[in-house]
Write a protein that holds these residues in place. Structure first.
Motif, mmCIF file in Angstrom:
data_model
loop_
_atom_site.group_PDB
_atom_site.id
_atom_site.type_symbol
_atom_site.label_atom_id
_atom_site.label_comp_id
_atom_site.label_asym_id
_atom_site.label_seq_id
_atom_site.Cartn_x
_atom_site.Cartn_y
_atom_site.Cartn_z
ATOM 1 N N ILE A 78 0.860 -1.188 0.000
ATOM 2 C CA ILE A 78 0.000 0.000 0.000
ATOM 3 C C ILE A 78 0.894 1.236 0.000
ATOM 4 O O ILE A 78 1.759 1.378 0.873
ATOM 5 N N VAL A 79 0.705 2.114 -0.956
ATOM 6 C CA VAL A 79 1.433 3.383 -0.956
ATOM 7 C C VAL A 79 0.455 4.490 -0.565
ATOM 8 O O VAL A 79 -0.617 4.627 -1.162
ATOM 9 N N GLN A 80 0.829 5.240 0.450
ATOM 10 C CA GLN A 80 -0.031 6.294 0.986
ATOM 11 C C GLN A 80 0.584 7.669 0.766
ATOM 12 O O GLN A 80 1.773 7.881 1.010
ATOM 13 N N ILE A 81 -0.257 8.604 0.316
ATOM 14 C CA ILE A 81 0.099 10.016 0.403
ATOM 15 C C ILE A 81 -0.989 10.701 1.220
ATOM 16 O O ILE A 81 -2.137 10.254 1.252
ATOM 17 N N SER A 82 -0.622 11.757 1.891
ATOM 18 C CA SER A 82 -1.575 12.435 2.765
ATOM 19 C C SER A 82 -1.181 13.893 2.909
ATOM 20 O O SER A 82 0.004 14.247 2.775
ATOM 21 N N ASP A 83 -2.164 14.738 3.149
ATOM 22 C CA ASP A 83 -1.890 16.150 3.448
ATOM 23 C C ASP A 83 -0.980 16.789 2.401
ATOM 24 O O ASP A 83 0.014 17.427 2.730
#
Length: 399
Positions: free
Chosen positions: A175-180
């Motif tokens: 899972i690759v997450q980007i946030s904000d």
């Protein structure tokens, strides 16, 4: 809108105190007087007012280059004075707790500056002057480093998620997450294109965006999201709202995000079939959403519906504080953002007074939670002691 202007009023008042307290203490320490003091104080007042004016301007102006220039100017000095204020408090403390070391340092610095030709021979309070001078230099250095970190350093944060009795077909699921990301006054398409390029290099099974993707109206910013359409993953990209979407007209943003091929999860879920296993990808609206749009009240129970029997259950929730309800419902993992890890000093210390889970992988009872420090930044274009990240989470079976 009332919430927005209340926020700006509180922010402006706070900035006024921080800016003027820091300025008066440094004016005193540097032994400044005469017309230059008046000029400095007027200039400080202009800088304070510039922050809320710039924030409003960025949301209504169609002159993108102009608003970007003023946004950088405004938010950079906002960050600088935040750091400066903290250092001024340290300076005041050191003035009291001397122990001889500060006096020795002050005399050394003062004599060095005299030898270098600084016009300070009329200064009588050597210690006060040296501390004030050092405070300004250190604040400038830290601000420069923070600016560099926010714009140049963007690294992967790789974390293995240990899972007991993980289905064999989910072993190594990535899972690759980007946030904000905060596409808005100073973060634009160029930055997002760089982020997407780094996402694709990881060959993810799934990509998740955990809120605060945007920070401004869709009419003027939607074209900056185009790179998101180029994300490549095996099972798609999933998105949940953050608090800043609700400050930015969330109902106008959702169709634009959906056009990019992104699955929006508003208290709902999608079951992903991975081999013979079923993985639940659920998402909730931001914790504060219900106060602005009643139908968007966050609801982890609804997000779980139909997925109770899945082999592994993931909840995307912008704010880490959603973990308490997520655990009650029975999610195995919550993926969040929101905190920015405090973003820069002293925020990365103060954040612990507001959030129990600030960054990285944690466990709350039977539910794990991963909190990203965020990929972009909000307000001051600084990152100091809380590096931005693209999170790479890999499920790993443990005995």
């Amino acid at each position: 809108m009332k919430v927005f202007f209340l926020f700006l009023s509180v922010l402006t008042s706070l900035l006024g105190f921080i800016y003027y307290y820091s300025t008066f203490r440094l004016i005193s320490g540097l032994s400044l007087n005469g017309p230059i003091v008046t000029l400095i104080l007027v200039g400080i007042g202009a800088l304070v007012i510039l922050v809320p004016v710039t924030y409003i301007f960025s949301r209504v102006s169609k002159r993108e280059k102009t608003q970007t220039f003023f946004a950088y100017l405004s938010f950079t000095h906002f960050g600088f004075f935040s750091i400066l204020f903290t250092l001024v408090l340290v300076m005041d403390l050191l003035r009291v707790l001397d122990f001889g070391i500060i006096s020795d340092y002050s005399r050394f610095l003062f004599s060095t500056l005299l030898q270098l030709g600084f016009p300070i021979d009329g200064v009588t309070e050597v210690k006060n002057f040296s501390l004030a001078f050092s405070t300004i230099v250190v604040a400038t250095a830290l601000s420069s480093l923070g600016f560099y970190n926010a714009h140049v350093r963007l690294k992967y944060k790789k974390t293995k998620i240990p899972v007991q009795n993980l289905h064999r077909d989910l072993q190594g699921f990535k899972i690759v997450q980007i946030s904000d990301v905060h596409i808005g006054p100073t973060i634009k398409e160029k930055f997002l294109r760089r982020v997407v390029g780094k996402i694709n290099l990881q060959l993810p099974d799934v990509v998740v965006i955990t809120g605060d993707l945007v920070d401004g109206p869709s009419a003027t910013l939607k074209h900056h999201l185009k790179p998101l359409a180029d994300i490549k993953s095996k099972y798609g990209t999933f998105y949940v709202t953050g608090n800043h979407e609700y400050y930015s007209g969330v109902l106008s943003w959702l169709p634009e995000i959906e056009k990019l091929g992104i699955h929006i999860l508003l208290n709902e879920n999608k079951i992903i079939h991975v081999g013979e296993s079923n993985l639940l990808m659920a998402g909730v609206t931001d914790l504060t959403a219900g106060s602005m749009i009643k139908s968007h009240q966050t609801n982890p129970h609804r997000a779980m519906l139909g997925g109770e029997s899945c082999d592994y259950k993931i909840l995307l929730a912008h704010q880490p504080n959603s973990i308490y309800e997520a655990n009650k419902v029975g999610f195995d993992l919550q993926i969040s953002g929101h905190t920015h890890g405090g973003q820069f000093f002293p925020g990365n210390v103060l954040i612990y007074f507001a959030q129990k889970f600030v960054a990285g992988l944690h466990q709350y009872k039977g539910t794990q939670i991963y909190v990203s420090r965020g990929t972009g930044y909000w307000g001051p274009p600084f990152r100091l002691g809380a590096p931005s990240e693209i999170s790479v989470l890999t499920l790993q079976s443990v005995e």
